[in-house]
Write an enzyme that holds these catalytic residues in place. Sequence first.
Site, PDB file in Angstrom:
ATOM      1  N   ILE A   1       0.818  -1.237   0.000  1.00 46.04           N
ATOM      2  CA  ILE A   1       0.000   0.000   0.000  1.00 46.04           C
ATOM      3  C   ILE A   1       0.844   1.275   0.000  1.00 46.04           C
ATOM      4  O   ILE A   1       0.309   2.352  -0.183  1.00 46.04           O
ATOM      5  CB  ILE A   1      -1.032   0.096   1.154  1.00 46.04           C
ATOM      6  CG1 ILE A   1      -0.413  -0.163   2.498  1.00 46.04           C
ATOM      7  CG2 ILE A   1      -2.252  -0.739   0.901  1.00 46.04           C
ATOM      8  CD1 ILE A   1      -1.335   0.298   3.633  1.00 46.04           C
TER       9      ILE A   1
ATOM     10  N   GLN B   1      13.768  -3.650   7.938  1.00 42.78           N
ATOM     11  CA  GLN B   1      12.502  -4.392   8.014  1.00 42.78           C
ATOM     12  C   GLN B   1      11.519  -3.677   8.948  1.00 42.78           C
ATOM     13  O   GLN B   1      11.903  -3.212  10.028  1.00 42.78           O
ATOM     14  CB  GLN B   1      12.759  -5.814   8.534  1.00 42.78           C
ATOM     15  CG  GLN B   1      11.522  -6.705   8.497  1.00 42.78           C
ATOM     16  CD  GLN B   1      11.813  -8.141   8.924  1.00 42.78           C
ATOM     17  OE1 GLN B   1      12.890  -8.442   9.447  1.00 42.78           O
ATOM     18  NE2 GLN B   1      10.850  -9.023   8.713  1.00 42.78           N
TER      19      GLN B   1
ATOM     20  N   HIS C   1       8.869 -11.624   4.019  1.00 40.16           N
ATOM     21  CA  HIS C   1       8.289 -11.205   2.737  1.00 40.16           C
ATOM     22  C   HIS C   1       9.393 -10.771   1.790  1.00 40.16           C
ATOM     23  O   HIS C   1      10.413 -10.245   2.217  1.00 40.16           O
ATOM     24  CB  HIS C   1       7.281 -10.063   2.915  1.00 40.16           C
ATOM     25  CG  HIS C   1       7.814  -8.895   3.670  1.00 40.16           C
ATOM     26  ND1 HIS C   1       7.915  -8.896   5.037  1.00 40.16           N
ATOM     27  CD2 HIS C   1       8.284  -7.694   3.266  1.00 40.16           C
ATOM     28  CE1 HIS C   1       8.422  -7.748   5.444  1.00 40.16           C
ATOM     29  NE2 HIS C   1       8.666  -6.998   4.392  1.00 40.16           N
TER      30      HIS C   1
END
Length: 144
Positions: A38, A101, A107
């Site tokens: 996003i 991170q 991910h």
Amino acid sequence: MALHGEYDPDNIFAKMVKSEIPAIKVYEDDVAMAFMDIFPQSEGHTLVIPKHEEARNLLEMPPEKLGPYMERVQKVAKAVEAALKPDGVTVMQFNGGPAGQTVFHLHFHIIPRWSDRPMSGHGSSGQADPADLEAVAYKIRNAF
Ligand code: 5GP
């Protein structure tokens, strides 16, 4: 957050796997799930997570689970390429807060790159309009 520690089963990506919060998904199977970031660093910035492993980062992933997961990372990267026709693709991954991170569920980032467009910095891009993300996701979904 440190490189190692307790896996938080309520991290945002774990909640997406459980459908407790929404995700604009482009791919899902038993091993992995991929969805739009996003805060995209470029158009088509996609994240690929393992679905059933409580691994905060790459170092905590059971080695025998890495192969199937990385196959999905490549599969999604190929779909992103086919959908958006970038000039290059950055695949990146951070381990631990000091390494950059911010979400502590493993991910990989898949970030399409174009020669004439700079990529935004990690953590410095604005939130995208969900309608724009959905339009890009639609193209990626149709490229598998
Ligand atoms: P990291 O910094 O841990 O490597 O990457 C985490 C990524 O998750 C960032 O690129 C960030 O933009 C993205 N992100 C953070 N919160 C959300 C969210 O609620 N939904 C989605 N789809 N992505 C998020």
